[in-house]
Design a protein around this motif. Structure first.
Motif, PDB file in Angstrom:
ATOM      1  N   THR A   4       0.861  -1.178   0.000  1.00 49.02           N
ATOM      2  CA  THR A   4       0.000   0.000   0.000  1.00 49.02           C
ATOM      3  C   THR A   4       0.897   1.227   0.000  1.00 49.02           C
ATOM      4  OG1 THR A   4      -1.426  -1.278   1.427  1.00 49.02           O
ATOM      5  CG2 THR A   4      -1.920   1.072   1.205  1.00 49.02           C
ATOM      6  N   ASP A   5       0.549   2.182  -0.830  1.00 43.68           N
ATOM      7  CA  ASP A   5       1.421   3.349  -0.932  1.00 43.68           C
ATOM      8  C   ASP A   5       1.638   4.002   0.421  1.00 43.68           C
ATOM      9  OD1 ASP A   5       1.911   3.096  -3.551  1.00 43.68           O
ATOM     10  OD2 ASP A   5       0.355   4.485  -4.215  1.00 43.68           O
ATOM     11  N   ALA A   6       0.594   4.092   1.180  1.00 46.40           N
ATOM     12  CA  ALA A   6       0.678   4.842   2.428  1.00 46.40           C
ATOM     13  C   ALA A   6       1.409   4.066   3.517  1.00 46.40           C
ATOM     14  CB  ALA A   6      -0.734   5.197   2.906  1.00 46.40           C
ATOM     15  N   MET A   7       1.528   2.759   3.351  1.00 46.76           N
ATOM     16  CA  MET A   7       2.029   1.973   4.461  1.00 46.76           C
ATOM     17  C   MET A   7       3.531   1.773   4.369  1.00 46.76           C
ATOM     18  SD  MET A   7       1.606   0.671   7.257  1.00 46.76           S
ATOM     19  CE  MET A   7      -0.169   0.659   7.502  1.00 46.76           C
ATOM     20  N   THR A   8       4.209   2.066   5.452  1.00 42.97           N
ATOM     21  CA  THR A   8       5.647   1.813   5.536  1.00 42.97           C
ATOM     22  C   THR A   8       5.918   1.121   6.857  1.00 42.97           C
ATOM     23  OG1 THR A   8       6.095   3.868   6.689  1.00 42.97           O
ATOM     24  CG2 THR A   8       6.162   3.929   4.260  1.00 42.97           C
ATOM     25  N   LEU A   9       7.109   0.558   6.959  1.00 40.55           N
ATOM     26  CA  LEU A   9       7.480  -0.106   8.206  1.00 40.55           C
ATOM     27  C   LEU A   9       7.510   0.889   9.354  1.00 40.55           C
ATOM     28  CD1 LEU A   9      10.216  -2.425   6.734  1.00 40.55           C
ATOM     29  CD2 LEU A   9       8.091  -3.160   7.827  1.00 40.55           C
ATOM     30  N   GLY A  10       7.928   2.099   9.053  1.00 39.39           N
ATOM     31  CA  GLY A  10       7.972   3.112  10.110  1.00 39.39           C
ATOM     32  C   GLY A  10       6.604   3.340  10.729  1.00 39.39           C
ATOM     33  N   ARG A  11       5.582   3.437   9.882  1.00 37.27           N
ATOM     34  CA  ARG A  11       4.227   3.629  10.390  1.00 37.27           C
ATOM     35  C   ARG A  11       3.718   2.363  11.057  1.00 37.27           C
ATOM     36  NH1 ARG A  11       1.044   7.728   7.476  1.00 37.27           N
ATOM     37  NH2 ARG A  11      -0.704   6.266   7.632  1.00 37.27           N
ATOM     38  N   LEU A  12       3.982   1.249  10.429  1.00 41.81           N
ATOM     39  CA  LEU A  12       3.454  -0.020  10.938  1.00 41.81           C
ATOM     40  C   LEU A  12       3.972  -0.311  12.346  1.00 41.81           C
ATOM     41  CD1 LEU A  12       1.800  -2.539   9.864  1.00 41.81           C
ATOM     42  CD2 LEU A  12       4.021  -3.608   9.469  1.00 41.81           C
ATOM     43  N   LEU A  13       5.226   0.064  12.587  1.00 46.46           N
ATOM     44  CA  LEU A  13       5.878  -0.294  13.847  1.00 46.46           C
ATOM     45  C   LEU A  13       5.973   0.879  14.825  1.00 46.46           C
ATOM     46  CD1 LEU A  13       8.741  -2.503  12.385  1.00 46.46           C
ATOM     47  CD2 LEU A  13       6.509  -3.232  13.251  1.00 46.46           C
ATOM     48  N   ALA A  14       5.194   1.915  14.547  1.00 44.83           N
ATOM     49  CA  ALA A  14       5.298   3.121  15.381  1.00 44.83           C
ATOM     50  C   ALA A  14       5.056   2.820  16.854  1.00 44.83           C
ATOM     51  CB  ALA A  14       4.316   4.188  14.882  1.00 44.83           C
ATOM     52  N   ASP A  15       4.153   1.913  17.116  1.00 47.10           N
ATOM     53  CA  ASP A  15       3.815   1.622  18.516  1.00 47.10           C
ATOM     54  C   ASP A  15       4.389   0.295  19.004  1.00 47.10           C
ATOM     55  OD1 ASP A  15       2.326   3.976  18.626  1.00 47.10           O
ATOM     56  OD2 ASP A  15       0.582   2.954  17.759  1.00 47.10           O
ATOM     57  N   ALA A  16       5.239  -0.304  18.193  1.00 52.44           N
ATOM     58  CA  ALA A  16       5.805  -1.601  18.582  1.00 52.44           C
ATOM     59  C   ALA A  16       6.974  -1.390  19.544  1.00 52.44           C
ATOM     60  CB  ALA A  16       6.263  -2.353  17.336  1.00 52.44           C
ATOM     61  N   PRO A  17       7.235  -2.386  20.368  1.00 51.81           N
ATOM     62  CA  PRO A  17       8.348  -2.232  21.318  1.00 51.81           C
ATOM     63  C   PRO A  17       9.685  -2.138  20.600  1.00 51.81           C
ATOM     64  CG  PRO A  17       7.445  -4.474  21.397  1.00 51.81           C
ATOM     65  CD  PRO A  17       6.533  -3.672  20.536  1.00 51.81           C
ATOM     66  N   ASN A  18      10.610  -1.510  21.276  1.00 54.27           N
ATOM     67  CA  ASN A  18      11.939  -1.252  20.717  1.00 54.27           C
ATOM     68  C   ASN A  18      12.947  -1.284  21.856  1.00 54.27           C
ATOM     69  OD1 ASN A  18      14.274   0.526  20.085  1.00 54.27           O
ATOM     70  ND2 ASN A  18      13.265   0.665  18.089  1.00 54.27           N
ATOM     71  N   ARG A  19      14.039  -2.008  21.638  1.00 55.42           N
ATOM     72  CA  ARG A  19      15.026  -2.182  22.720  1.00 55.42           C
ATOM     73  C   ARG A  19      16.337  -1.457  22.454  1.00 55.42           C
ATOM     74  NH1 ARG A  19      13.188  -3.449  27.629  1.00 55.42           N
ATOM     75  NH2 ARG A  19      11.269  -4.640  27.305  1.00 55.42           N
ATOM     76  N   TRP A  20      16.312  -0.458  21.578  1.00 54.03           N
ATOM     77  CA  TRP A  20      17.536   0.310  21.362  1.00 54.03           C
ATOM     78  C   TRP A  20      17.956   0.977  22.683  1.00 54.03           C
ATOM     79  CZ3 TRP A  20      16.760   3.395  16.144  1.00 54.03           C
ATOM     80  CH2 TRP A  20      16.512   2.480  15.114  1.00 54.03           C
ATOM     81  N   SER A  21      19.253   1.018  22.897  1.00 49.26           N
ATOM     82  CA  SER A  21      19.853   1.635  24.093  1.00 49.26           C
ATOM     83  C   SER A  21      19.631   0.815  25.362  1.00 49.26           C
ATOM     84  CB  SER A  21      19.319   3.058  24.350  1.00 49.26           C
ATOM     85  OG  SER A  21      19.531   3.856  23.214  1.00 49.26           O
ATOM     86  N   HIS A  22      18.789  -0.197  25.286  1.00 47.66           N
ATOM     87  CA  HIS A  22      18.502  -0.981  26.494  1.00 47.66           C
ATOM     88  C   HIS A  22      19.770  -1.599  27.070  1.00 47.66           C
ATOM     89  CE1 HIS A  22      15.867  -3.219  29.193  1.00 47.66           C
ATOM     90  NE2 HIS A  22      16.519  -4.326  28.896  1.00 47.66           N
ATOM     91  N   TRP A  23      20.681  -2.000  26.181  1.00 48.48           N
ATOM     92  CA  TRP A  23      21.946  -2.597  26.656  1.00 48.48           C
ATOM     93  C   TRP A  23      23.129  -1.672  26.356  1.00 48.48           C
ATOM     94  CZ3 TRP A  23      18.347  -5.839  23.989  1.00 48.48           C
ATOM     95  CH2 TRP A  23      17.687  -6.764  24.807  1.00 48.48           C
ATOM     96  N   GLY A  24      22.847  -0.390  26.299  1.00 48.78           N
ATOM     97  CA  GLY A  24      23.914   0.574  26.061  1.00 48.78           C
ATOM     98  C   GLY A  24      23.999   0.995  24.608  1.00 48.78           C
ATOM     99  N   ALA A  25      24.581   2.151  24.408  1.00 43.40           N
ATOM    100  CA  ALA A  25      24.622   2.734  23.068  1.00 43.40           C
ATOM    101  C   ALA A  25      25.518   1.945  22.119  1.00 43.40           C
ATOM    102  CB  ALA A  25      25.107   4.185  23.150  1.00 43.40           C
ATOM    103  N   ASP A  26      26.424   1.135  22.645  1.00 45.81           N
ATOM    104  CA  ASP A  26      27.370   0.413  21.781  1.00 45.81           C
ATOM    105  C   ASP A  26      26.965  -1.034  21.545  1.00 45.81           C
ATOM    106  OD1 ASP A  26      28.955   2.652  21.653  1.00 45.81           O
ATOM    107  OD2 ASP A  26      30.150   2.052  23.388  1.00 45.81           O
ATOM    108  N   ASP A  27      25.848  -1.457  22.115  1.00 49.66           N
ATOM    109  CA  ASP A  27      25.494  -2.876  22.047  1.00 49.66           C
ATOM    110  C   ASP A  27      25.296  -3.356  20.612  1.00 49.66           C
ATOM    111  OD1 ASP A  27      24.461  -5.412  23.448  1.00 49.66           O
ATOM    112  OD2 ASP A  27      22.947  -4.931  21.923  1.00 49.66           O
ATOM    113  N   GLU A  28      25.853  -4.519  20.302  1.00 50.97           N
ATOM    114  CA  GLU A  28      25.727  -5.084  18.958  1.00 50.97           C
ATOM    115  C   GLU A  28      25.187  -6.512  18.976  1.00 50.97           C
ATOM    116  OE1 GLU A  28      29.185  -3.041  16.398  1.00 50.97           O
ATOM    117  OE2 GLU A  28      29.968  -4.199  18.100  1.00 50.97           O
ATOM    118  N   VAL A  29      24.785  -7.007  20.148  1.00 50.01           N
ATOM    119  CA  VAL A  29      24.289  -8.387  20.219  1.00 50.01           C
ATOM    120  C   VAL A  29      22.838  -8.475  20.679  1.00 50.01           C
ATOM    121  CG1 VAL A  29      26.611  -9.314  20.579  1.00 50.01           C
ATOM    122  CG2 VAL A  29      25.143  -8.826  22.565  1.00 50.01           C
ATOM    123  N   GLY A  30      22.257  -7.377  21.068  1.00 51.39           N
ATOM    124  CA  GLY A  30      20.825  -7.311  21.321  1.00 51.39           C
ATOM    125  C   GLY A  30      20.322  -8.328  22.323  1.00 51.39           C
TER     126      GLY A  30
END
Lengths: 319, 319, 319, 319
Positions: A4-30
């Motif tokens: 759909t033209d209007a639909m992007t992952l950014g919109r789709l996941l706007a309210d989805a959980p996100n764990r960035w920074s949870h293990w520090g700004a340098d974390d690469e193993v999530g």
């Protein structure tokens, strides 16, 4: 199958959980951070008789390996063999030893492999907020190296969705949800515990190897399908790693929206769940069906490919 | 460094033990047969706190990996990266996902790897009596596949010869024997049990990586040196697998005779001991020196390279 | 499409001409011996206005090159590019130069290429009687090197069979004979002289590139079809080299017998005619149709691949 | 060997000639525009007896090819050979044909090759003003394709500087200028005409192949050295292409400034002169010394590598 033209992952996941920074700004193993030494021991505690299974598919086969559309199969070349010695290309070592030697070329994500967390992204940003430009010419952030350095070790649970649905393999584009996973676990009398490594069997890789399915135009794998609830469930259950016997660990397109590989965005990029794809689960599954035990010790350690987007692995499962 | 004219491996090993046919005429995994399910559990029983080490060296490094003379370093190529998307070579998937993808070329025995039992031979005969011509165009006997299918799992013992001799790394061409291994074990207060997987640290791979040693003309690694007694000791101890941090697991030339890679003949070809070469043991060794515990659970599973002479591995060691 | 049990190439060609030993027991270039310095000048004498055409097809294309079944397309990888400099993988040279660099992998016979005379054989014997075992581990006889060292230079004649038959391209499995070549030449008002290099256009490579034809199961190219008379004609005309815009220079199977690639046996192995395959002839053919001149100076020089079975080439045709 | 801090290529070449836009904003072949059909015929007019020389070096040699530091040698692998048929990996075609097939991996600029005009740049700008980012993930501007499509055909002049100076090969870091070229031409009794393709012999590639020189730390080739006058001379003489028997066509560092590969900037990037590097000129030079004729017809056609930074070539020279 266009989005759909209007639909992007950014919109789709706007309210989805996100764990960035949870293990520090340098974390690469999530989410591998969930796999503490305690979890390693918890995995070992599941072992009863020590029977061992390896979950890698053969690579560089003569017929050509199954690979996701856009990749091409790994190849194997002999460099030295007995006939090469006889034809004068090689000479025995002092004492008389001769040798066979060979070369392999393939995608870093050839055969059974682990994806680096930075393998896929949207909005110019990888896992943990790293810039997409950090992929240029080789991964300088969220590559496979930190994952390969750590290994993926803990309690594994096999969820045999194909058998649960009474089929040798799921059909093209067939989907399932975390509710199906829970029902399957219940039917198998195994518990999905927090921090369990999930191995999901669809029968697909076996069907490809046997030629019952093939990769062509309009390729559409069976697999998990996106919902906000599913993403929240993975987050709450602290699932560190998702292992399947499909080429991309999820159904190729979201049925409604036509968006492609949404769980790579929702689980890998946003939560840091490590994906292991193309595992060979049929032998293990037959054994689990026989003894009705679907848990075990899981140990995967992908190749340490410098700057790599992924690394091949031959995971071990011990019951 | 030329061999005595009269001396060949056939003569040298005429009275050495040989395990051909011991596990049947079709056996392709040799001494790994000693690693029963019981040994897997024995390995797990050594684990105390669940700390995990991975023993693979990085591959396809920008500087070029250390490789045995005659091979060449593995290489890594990006296929897709953010800049490639910006330059129009790739297009986002429906929904907006972009991806990094990459390719690796290298010897099947690149980086840390397991040798197939048929990798080296003399007198036109491989492990278990298979014909050398079975290597032609790809291993049809005693290749890496059966080993990769089985995995190498059991109790591992680290023998830190370098630290035992009070050096950061052994010197070029420095040798040691099974008596040294036993003394080292005694000094480390660890027991070499029958069927233990031996991990021997010389410091050599670390010295190569740090540029303190280099690979050039007259390359001569430190390592174990041949004697009939040593071969008998490996046989009696039922050692399933030998892991070292050198490129070829033994001293390159026998000091007296000038014969090359004699233990590949005596241990691999004749006894079926599986060699894992180029392991990274320095971090593990420092940990063992700190807590004085040199045993642990060892789990290696090389890549399933069809017809391969070897397979890369990233072994896991858990204490 | 299976061969008659009783029929083999040996029987089929029992009475066909053979030029082994004609140029000495060591000869590795066969009918290229016909291309004397005199023929080089004869080729140049055909040139009128100096217009130049290159006949190579692009290789390592993003979509994947057309290749004969069993091979796989060449691949191109960037090693260094501007983005790699920006991401820190590379540093400018003193003064400020930066660079792009790249890697190509592919069959020695990738894209437009010349076959070595030893590329195909039957009855364990190559061109000029060399043993088939001389191919083991790399060509030690009748490889591409002597051909690449010499070059293929002389008078070229384009025979546009597709246009002659009024089609953009021949159909799958469509055949023609040397009589058709002669009639086509007559219609084109060009003479096939002794020692002319023959360029035969079927339109096939163009049809593959445009997607009008594809390579799949039961692939069957259009092309010349075997007869004893045809082989005698090539021999009497002293044709040094055959160039076509198909992947294998002849119809894939003989219609009657089902034998495969018979002209590789009859012309290449027995007469030493050098095959150049997969040439791009459409642009040249359009030009020839426009000015009604079908002859020119032909110059091909395949890559000097050590021990190679073939070498890629980008032939030049000058009118 | 570090550059003066203040000195950059931008400053050094501020007053040097530049041919951007001279052939239009889209031009990707630069000084090859000088090679008109008239020049092709002029090249042919130099031919007397039709003797042919090929100027490519062998690639993928067993010993490892000479390559510029930072690259690595091309490699050759057999895919199919007689022994592979005997070992069951391959089966004869209907009728009995067997085949040898092989694979080559190497830099696009492996062995004798032509550089694309966009191969090197400074100040973020390639030939003709194209952005350096156009190299990302594959050349989209000034790659090798337009050059390979056109070919490089005209009058070639061999300037044998080594013989002129009475040496088998120039010394490490030995330099010469356009005045030396003119004197050498005079001594050879050959005229450097406008639009002549220059082939300069230093003896270097032969010395590398023979092991008299080697590539190691502080590698410094002999060759032309920069001056504004030299650049103006190339521009005024409308030299379309520069061919040498060194790895990079010019002395590696400018003696005074320490700047590296200045002529790649001054001639290739700014004037559009096409560089052909690593040519094998010793056999041709011996012939020219014998018959005192140093001119001939030159024809090079690099491989059509899609998006490539260069393409291998086996140039032909006919006297």
């Amino acid at each position: 199958m266009s989005a759909t033209d209007a639909m992007t992952l950014g919109r789709l996941l706007a309210d989805a959980p996100n764990r960035w920074s949870h293990w520090g700004a340098d974390d690469e193993v999530g989410a591998l951070n969930y796999l503490t030494a305690e979890e390693v021991k918890r995995g070992m505690a599941t072992v009863r008789d020590g029977r061992t299974f390896t979950l890698g598919v053969p690579i560089a086969t003569h017929e050509g390996d199954a690979v996701f559309p856009g990749r091409w199969p790994a190849k194997h070349f002999m460099v030295a063999d007995k006939a090469g010695f006889e034809n004068g290309h090689w000479h025995p070592l002092p004492g008389g030893l001769e040798f066979a030697d060979d070369y392999v070329t393939g995608f870093a994500q050839a055969g059974t492999h682990c994806d680096a967390l930075g393998h896929m992204w949207f909005d110019d940003t990888l896992w943990n907020g790293f810039a997409a430009s950090s992929t240029n010419g080789g991964m300088t952030k969220a590559g496979i190296m930190p994952i390969a350095e750590r290994g993926i070790v803990g309690r594994g649970v096999l969820l045999d969705i194909a058998r649960f649905r009474g089929k040798p393999a799921l059909d093209r584009a067939e989907t399932f949800t975390h509710h199906d996973l829970m029902e399957c676990a219940r039917a198998q009398a195994v518990e999905i515990l927090p921090r369990s490594i999930l191995l999901i069997r669809t029968g697909w890789v076996g069907a490809l190897a046997a030629g019952r399915e093939s990769i062509g135009e309009n390729y559409w794998e069976p697999g998990l399908t996106f919902s906000l609830d599913l993403v929240r469930w993975f987050d709450e259950m602290q699932i560190p790693s998702l292992v399947t016997d499909t080429l991309a660990n999820e159904t190729t397109y979201e049925p409604g929206s036509g968006l492609m590989l949404v769980l790579h965005a929702a689980l890998m990029r946003n939560l840091g769940v490590v994906f292991t794809e193309m595992a060979s689960l049929d032998v293990l599954a037959a054994d689990c069906a026989a003894d009705r035990r679907y848990e075990g010790f899981y140990c995967a350690s992908p190749a340490k490919v410098s700057k790599g987007t992924g690394g091949s692995a031959n995971p071990v499962f011990i019951k």
